[in-house]
Structures are given as structure tokens and as C-alpha cells.
Write a protein that holds these residues in place. Structure first.
Motif, PDB file in Angstrom:
ATOM      1  N   HIS A  53      19.359 -52.257 -13.628  1.00 46.09           N
ATOM      2  CA  HIS A  53      19.440 -51.598 -12.324  1.00 46.09           C
ATOM      3  C   HIS A  53      18.222 -51.929 -11.461  1.00 46.09           C
ATOM      4  O   HIS A  53      18.348 -52.145 -10.239  1.00 46.09           O
ATOM      5  N   SER A  54      17.043 -51.976 -12.066  1.00 46.54           N
ATOM      6  CA  SER A  54      15.835 -52.279 -11.298  1.00 46.54           C
ATOM      7  C   SER A  54      15.847 -53.701 -10.753  1.00 46.54           C
ATOM      8  O   SER A  54      15.198 -53.991  -9.751  1.00 46.54           O
ATOM      9  N   ARG A  55      16.579 -54.618 -11.411  1.00 50.95           N
ATOM     10  CA  ARG A  55      16.658 -56.010 -10.958  1.00 50.95           C
ATOM     11  C   ARG A  55      17.942 -56.298 -10.189  1.00 50.95           C
ATOM     12  O   ARG A  55      18.271 -57.457  -9.916  1.00 50.95           O
ATOM     13  N   ASN A  56      18.673 -55.235  -9.859  1.00 52.30           N
ATOM     14  CA  ASN A  56      19.926 -55.370  -9.090  1.00 52.30           C
ATOM     15  C   ASN A  56      20.919 -56.314  -9.775  1.00 52.30           C
ATOM     16  O   ASN A  56      21.594 -57.114  -9.120  1.00 52.30           O
ATOM     17  N   ILE A  57      20.995 -56.241 -11.089  1.00 56.85           N
ATOM     18  CA  ILE A  57      21.954 -57.048 -11.849  1.00 56.85           C
ATOM     19  C   ILE A  57      23.122 -56.150 -12.221  1.00 56.85           C
ATOM     20  O   ILE A  57      22.938 -55.111 -12.875  1.00 56.85           O
ATOM     21  N   ALA A  58      24.298 -56.535 -11.801  1.00 51.98           N
ATOM     22  CA  ALA A  58      25.490 -55.736 -12.085  1.00 51.98           C
ATOM     23  C   ALA A  58      25.835 -55.828 -13.569  1.00 51.98           C
ATOM     24  O   ALA A  58      25.688 -56.875 -14.188  1.00 51.98           O
ATOM     25  N   SER A  59      26.277 -54.727 -14.132  1.00 48.16           N
ATOM     26  CA  SER A  59      26.696 -54.704 -15.530  1.00 48.16           C
ATOM     27  C   SER A  59      28.186 -54.419 -15.611  1.00 48.16           C
ATOM     28  O   SER A  59      28.797 -53.971 -14.647  1.00 48.16           O
ATOM     29  N   GLY A  60      28.750 -54.680 -16.769  1.00 47.34           N
ATOM     30  CA  GLY A  60      30.180 -54.478 -16.947  1.00 47.34           C
ATOM     31  C   GLY A  60      30.902 -55.795 -17.150  1.00 47.34           C
ATOM     32  O   GLY A  60      30.313 -56.883 -17.054  1.00 47.34           O
ATOM     33  N   ASP A 348      33.803 -75.146 -27.517  1.00 51.12           N
ATOM     34  CA  ASP A 348      34.209 -74.006 -28.340  1.00 51.12           C
ATOM     35  C   ASP A 348      33.872 -72.710 -27.612  1.00 51.12           C
ATOM     36  O   ASP A 348      33.486 -72.699 -26.436  1.00 51.12           O
ATOM     37  N   LEU A 349      33.999 -71.600 -28.315  1.00 48.51           N
ATOM     38  CA  LEU A 349      33.762 -70.294 -27.702  1.00 48.51           C
ATOM     39  C   LEU A 349      32.335 -70.166 -27.181  1.00 48.51           C
ATOM     40  O   LEU A 349      32.110 -69.712 -26.045  1.00 48.51           O
ATOM     41  N   VAL A 350      31.350 -70.556 -27.975  1.00 50.83           N
ATOM     42  CA  VAL A 350      29.952 -70.417 -27.572  1.00 50.83           C
ATOM     43  C   VAL A 350      29.657 -71.261 -26.343  1.00 50.83           C
ATOM     44  O   VAL A 350      28.973 -70.818 -25.410  1.00 50.83           O
ATOM     45  N   SER A 351      30.183 -72.482 -26.317  1.00 50.26           N
ATOM     46  CA  SER A 351      29.948 -73.374 -25.179  1.00 50.26           C
ATOM     47  C   SER A 351      30.537 -72.808 -23.891  1.00 50.26           C
ATOM     48  O   SER A 351      29.881 -72.788 -22.847  1.00 50.26           O
ATOM     49  N   VAL A 352      31.782 -72.322 -23.954  1.00 47.23           N
ATOM     50  CA  VAL A 352      32.441 -71.798 -22.765  1.00 47.23           C
ATOM     51  C   VAL A 352      31.763 -70.525 -22.282  1.00 47.23           C
ATOM     52  O   VAL A 352      31.497 -70.357 -21.083  1.00 47.23           O
ATOM     53  N   VAL A 353      31.454 -69.621 -23.198  1.00 51.56           N
ATOM     54  CA  VAL A 353      30.807 -68.369 -22.796  1.00 51.56           C
ATOM     55  C   VAL A 353      29.407 -68.640 -22.251  1.00 51.56           C
ATOM     56  O   VAL A 353      28.958 -67.977 -21.307  1.00 51.56           O
ATOM     57  N   ASN A 354      28.718 -69.607 -22.807  1.00 55.23           N
ATOM     58  CA  ASN A 354      27.397 -69.966 -22.301  1.00 55.23           C
ATOM     59  C   ASN A 354      27.480 -70.458 -20.859  1.00 55.23           C
ATOM     60  O   ASN A 354      26.615 -70.134 -20.027  1.00 55.23           O
ATOM     61  N   THR A 355      28.526 -71.219 -20.542  1.00 58.44           N
ATOM     62  CA  THR A 355      28.716 -71.686 -19.165  1.00 58.44           C
ATOM     63  C   THR A 355      28.978 -70.520 -18.222  1.00 58.44           C
ATOM     64  O   THR A 355      28.405 -70.440 -17.124  1.00 58.44           O
ATOM     65  N   SER A 360      27.455 -66.416 -14.045  1.00 57.87           N
ATOM     66  CA  SER A 360      27.569 -65.016 -13.642  1.00 57.87           C
ATOM     67  C   SER A 360      26.293 -64.217 -13.859  1.00 57.87           C
ATOM     68  O   SER A 360      26.105 -63.165 -13.239  1.00 57.87           O
ATOM     69  N   GLY A 361      25.430 -64.658 -14.744  1.00 64.03           N
ATOM     70  CA  GLY A 361      24.236 -63.908 -15.063  1.00 64.03           C
ATOM     71  C   GLY A 361      24.471 -62.718 -15.976  1.00 64.03           C
ATOM     72  O   GLY A 361      23.556 -61.939 -16.226  1.00 64.03           O
ATOM     73  N   GLN A 362      25.703 -62.573 -16.490  1.00 62.01           N
ATOM     74  CA  GLN A 362      26.027 -61.438 -17.373  1.00 62.01           C
ATOM     75  C   GLN A 362      25.693 -61.818 -18.811  1.00 62.01           C
ATOM     76  O   GLN A 362      26.568 -62.075 -19.638  1.00 62.01           O
ATOM     77  N   ALA A 363      24.401 -61.820 -19.110  1.00 61.99           N
ATOM     78  CA  ALA A 363      23.965 -62.301 -20.421  1.00 61.99           C
ATOM     79  C   ALA A 363      24.366 -61.347 -21.536  1.00 61.99           C
ATOM     80  O   ALA A 363      24.883 -61.765 -22.575  1.00 61.99           O
ATOM     81  N   SER A 366      28.110 -61.328 -22.148  1.00 56.93           N
ATOM     82  CA  SER A 366      28.544 -62.591 -22.746  1.00 56.93           C
ATOM     83  C   SER A 366      28.210 -62.642 -24.231  1.00 56.93           C
ATOM     84  O   SER A 366      29.032 -63.069 -25.052  1.00 56.93           O
ATOM     85  N   ILE A 367      27.004 -62.204 -24.567  1.00 62.51           N
ATOM     86  CA  ILE A 367      26.621 -62.190 -25.983  1.00 62.51           C
ATOM     87  C   ILE A 367      27.497 -61.225 -26.769  1.00 62.51           C
ATOM     88  O   ILE A 367      27.904 -61.503 -27.909  1.00 62.51           O
ATOM     89  N   LEU A 368      27.827 -60.081 -26.176  1.00 60.79           N
ATOM     90  CA  LEU A 368      28.708 -59.131 -26.850  1.00 60.79           C
ATOM     91  C   LEU A 368      30.093 -59.724 -27.084  1.00 60.79           C
ATOM     92  O   LEU A 368      30.723 -59.470 -28.121  1.00 60.79           O
ATOM     93  N   ILE A 369      30.583 -60.519 -26.123  1.00 62.50           N
ATOM     94  CA  ILE A 369      31.896 -61.164 -26.294  1.00 62.50           C
ATOM     95  C   ILE A 369      31.857 -62.127 -27.476  1.00 62.50           C
ATOM     96  O   ILE A 369      32.766 -62.147 -28.324  1.00 62.50           O
ATOM     97  N   ILE A 370      30.798 -62.925 -27.555  1.00 62.44           N
ATOM     98  CA  ILE A 370      30.682 -63.874 -28.672  1.00 62.44           C
ATOM     99  C   ILE A 370      30.595 -63.129 -30.002  1.00 62.44           C
ATOM    100  O   ILE A 370      31.295 -63.465 -30.978  1.00 62.44           O
ATOM    101  N   MET A 371      29.748 -62.111 -30.043  1.00 60.15           N
ATOM    102  CA  MET A 371      29.593 -61.347 -31.285  1.00 60.15           C
ATOM    103  C   MET A 371      30.900 -60.675 -31.683  1.00 60.15           C
ATOM    104  O   MET A 371      31.299 -60.703 -32.862  1.00 60.15           O
ATOM    105  N   GLY A 372      31.590 -60.077 -30.715  1.00 57.20           N
ATOM    106  CA  GLY A 372      32.854 -59.410 -31.023  1.00 57.20           C
ATOM    107  C   GLY A 372      33.918 -60.368 -31.505  1.00 57.20           C
ATOM    108  O   GLY A 372      34.663 -60.076 -32.453  1.00 57.20           O
ATOM    109  N   ALA A 373      33.992 -61.545 -30.867  1.00 53.32           N
ATOM    110  CA  ALA A 373      35.008 -62.526 -31.263  1.00 53.32           C
ATOM    111  C   ALA A 373      34.769 -63.020 -32.683  1.00 53.32           C
ATOM    112  O   ALA A 373      35.698 -63.064 -33.511  1.00 53.32           O
ATOM    113  N   TYR A 374      33.526 -63.384 -32.991  1.00 51.37           N
ATOM    114  CA  TYR A 374      33.235 -63.862 -34.345  1.00 51.37           C
ATOM    115  C   TYR A 374      33.395 -62.751 -35.374  1.00 51.37           C
ATOM    116  O   TYR A 374      33.797 -63.010 -36.517  1.00 51.37           O
TER     117      TYR A 374
END
Length: 397
Positions: A53-60, A348-355, A360-363, A366-374
Motif C-alpha cells: 500500500h505504501s508503494r501504491n502497488i495493487a494486490s489481488g 513452462d509454467l515458471v517461464s510464463v508466470v515470470n513473464t 504486471s508487477g504482481q510478484a 505470481s509466486i503463489l500461483i506457481i507454488m499452488g500449481a506445483y
């Protein structure tokens, strides 16, 4: 005793010693541990949200509905850069599942063969298998992927000088191009025939196992299964009209068009994962076979079974009970090691999510998506292997 009268024992020491009961202490410690973990999770989450929030980065996860805006080199399903980020991630996940499924099948087959070869009475075969296992297991997987990728891309000619080992098949540094049947309803019939053949093969194998247990007579399950796997798809293709037209690759400009492509990235990743995992599965198979007592070999030989049949019918079924649990770990390792695909450019999944993360800046999301998928894929493999392990386990009467 007081004034000659026996006093009843006091209950106070019993009440005071309640804390010394292991069950009570266990409950208290567990409550404290859960509370500590909950406080730590609350601190991390609240601190992360405050920093965002302090860096004005949207979450979700709303960014998943936006346009992806980037191309993916190969995909199992149709995809364009105008599709959503969610579909792009799905393409990456399917690419991961594809490499994992093919790699598991090939590494299991090759690992079984190499594991048996290590126990061969032929000294040359046994030594060659041992040398392969020791060499491959002690070289990092990432280096092996680089080796296979360099071998595929740097030692093959360009598309204009592509090798043509078979009619319609071309090998170049862009991959291997092969002819494919044109889109026709006969392909659907052939695919339906393949699924029917697999189902029938499983039924025949189950019937043959019950019949052998009851009468001792064996049925040629392997030959019957192969005949069905070939015959039923061909029958479906014939019912659909038996089209003979093929989409043959042809050189157009600086690359080929038409047909199907086995990309260099897929080939290098598959070769690296399979050859690496095979070395470990071979040791699992060897240990499983050696866990079966020599008396089983001698008993099989005493009734006239050749060594090959004794291995297949007597030893391997017993060794499976030792092989399956560690083999599950190898399957999981292969699936997770496929994330190294990013090093050689396989989408693969990691490559696409990394892109998508870079765009988007949703780090965190994105990491949660990779962790959840694996996590889901790994748990699915574990559940399937554990179910099979329970099926073959010895049951007490």
C-alpha cells in the motif's frame, strides 16, 4: 496415621501433578505452537500489505483477467497474445504437465531397463550401466540441460539445409518437423478406438490375473493388448473414411510451415530430464530387485522358468512393494525439476508466470500461483502412487 487412626490419602498431590501428564502438556504445547504460527502469519501478511500500500502497488488476482500481450512459442491449446493472462498461465501449466507426463513414462521404462542391466551376469553390460548411473547422477542437471540444448541447436543445420532422413521429416536447428494427418472426423474415431483399447486392455489384464490366481494358467495379455492398441484405432480410422491426406511440412522463407514440430527446447528439456531421472530410477529398481531373496530365483528356476520369466513373473511383482515408494519421489523430482526449463527457453509454467510478473508487477500473487500449481500437481502424483502402493501391498489376514 494420627492418634492411632489411619488417615485417607490426600488428593492434593494428584491435582498438583496434572501438569506432569504427557497428554495435558502435549495439548498446551500444540495450542502455543499454533498460536505462534498464527501470529507469525498475521505479522507477515499485514506487513506485506502495508508495504504494498505504501508503494501504491495493487494486490489481488485481478490481473489474471487482463490481456497477456506476449507470444508463447508452443502450446497444447490454442493461444494468441490477445488472450487473458489466466489462459497464458494455463498454457504454461499444460506445457509443464506435458513434459512431466512424457518424462515420467520414458524415465520409468529406461530406468527399469538400466536397473536390470546393472544386475546382468554379462560383465560388460553391468559395467556400462554402472558407469552411466554414476556419471549422470554426479553431474548437475542444469549443466546437462545446457549440453543437450547445445547439441540440438548448434550441431544441426538451418532450415534451408535441413536434414531429410525420411520423406516429409526434416531436422534442423528449429526442431524436427513431421507430417500430420489433416483434420478429419476419422481422427476422432481413431482416438475413441485408442481409449476403448486401453479400457479393454485393463479389463483383460484384470481377468487374466484372476484366472491365473485361480487356475495357474496365463493368458498372452501383452500380445492381446498390443493388438488392441493397434487394431481398434485403425478400425476407427477406417470407419471414419480412412483419409490418406497428410499435412506435409514445406520450406517457406526461412522456416517450415505445416506439419507438427518437436521444438529444440522441448527435445533438450525432455532428454535432460529423462537421462538424469533414469539414473536415479535405475538405482531404485536395482535396490528393489536385490531386496527379493535369492530363494525366489531358485524356486522359479526349479519349476523350469527361464531367468527372464522369473524376473518378470516372480521377482519384479515382489520388488514393486519396495520400488513404488521411492519411485514416487523420483516422479515428484522430475516434475519439479522441469522448472529449470526457463534456462533453455521452454515455455513452462515458471517461464510464463515470470513473464506475467515482469509485466504486471504482481510478484507475490505470481509466486503463489506457481507454488499452488506445483503443490496440486505433486499431491496428485503422490495420491495416485499411494493408491497404487496400497493396492500392491501385502495384507495381513
Amino acid at each position: 496415621m494420627h492418634n492411632g487412626v489411619m488417615q485417607p490419602p490426600s488428593s492434593r498431590p494428584l491435582r498438583a501433578s496434572r501438569w506432569h501428564q504427557p497428554a495435558v502438556r502435549g495439548i498446551v504445547y500444540q495450542v502455543l505452537a499454533v498460536g505462534a504460527v498464527g501470529l507469525l502469519a498475521w505479522f507477515l501478511i499485514s506487513n506485506t500489505l502495508a508495504n504494498l500500500h505504501s508503494r501504491n502497488i495493487a494486490s489481488g488476482f485481478g490481473f489474471l483477467q487482463g490481456e497477456a500481450g506476449f507470444a508463447i512459442g508452443e502450446s497444447v491449446i490454442a493461444y494468441t497474445p490477445q488472450d487473458s493472462v489466466a489462459r497464458a498461465i494455463l498454457v504454461g501449466l499444460l506445457n509443464t504437465l506435458k513434459i512431466a507426463a512424457v518424462g515420467i513414462v520414458l524415465s520409468t521404462i529406461l530406468g527399469t531397463l538400466v536397473g536390470i542391466a546393472r544386475l546382468s551376469k554379462n560383465v560388460l553390460v553391468a559395467k556400462l550401466a554402472a558407469a552411466y548411473v554414476e556419471l549422470v547422477r554426479n553431474v548437475p542437471l542444469l549443466l546437462q540441460l545446457f549440453f543437450w540444448y547445445a547439441l540440438v541447436t548448434e550441431h544441426l543445420p538451418g532450415p534451408r539445409q535441413a536434414l531429410n532422413p525420411l520423406p516429409g521429416v526434416f531436422l534442423s536447428n528449429r526442431g524436427m518437423k513431421i507430417p500430420t494427418p489433416v483434420d478429419h472426423i476419422a481422427l476422432d474415431f481413431a482416438l475413441a478406438g485408442l481409449f476403448i483399447a486401453i479400457a479393454l486392455w485393463l479389463l483383460v489384464a484384470n481377468f487374466a490375473r484372476r484366472r491365473q490366481a485361480a487356475t495357474g494358467q496365463r493368458l498372452p495379455v501383452l500380445r492381446v493388448g498390443i493388438a488392441m492398441l493397434i487394431g481398434l484405432p485403425v478400425l476407427g480410422w477406417a470407419i471414419g473414411g480412412a483419409p490418406l491426406a497428410l499435412d506435409v511440412p514445406r520450406l517457406q522463407g526461412f522456416n517450415f510451415t505445416g506439419g507438427a514440430t518437436l521444438s529444440p527446447e522441448f527435445a533438450a528439456l525432455l532428454a535432460g530430464l529423462v537421462f538424469y531421472t533414469t539414473a536415479f530410477t535405475a538405482e531404485v529398481v536395482r535396490a528393489g530387485i536385490q531386496s527379493v531373496s535369492t530363494g525366489q530365483w531358485e524356486a522359479a528356476g526349479s519349476i523350469g522358468l527361464p531367468r527372464g520369466l522369473a524376473l518378470r513373473l516372480v521377482v519384479l511383482p515382489q520388488a514393486l512393494r519396495v520400488i513404488v515408494p521411492p519411485m514416487t519421489s523420483q516422479f515428484l523430482n522430475l516434475t519439479k525439476n522441469s522448472s529449470l526449463a526457463i534456462a533453455i527457453g521452454y515455455p513452462d509454467l515458471v517461464s510464463v508466470v515470470n513473464t506475467t510478473m515482469n509485466q504486471s508487477g504482481q510478484a507475490i500473487e505470481s509466486i503463489l500461483i506457481i507454488m499452488g500449481a506445483y503443490l496440486v500437481v505433486s499431491l496428485s502424483i503422490s495420491l495416485a502412487m499411494n493408491a497404487y502402493n496400497r493396492r500392491i501391498a501385502l495384507t495381513e489376514r
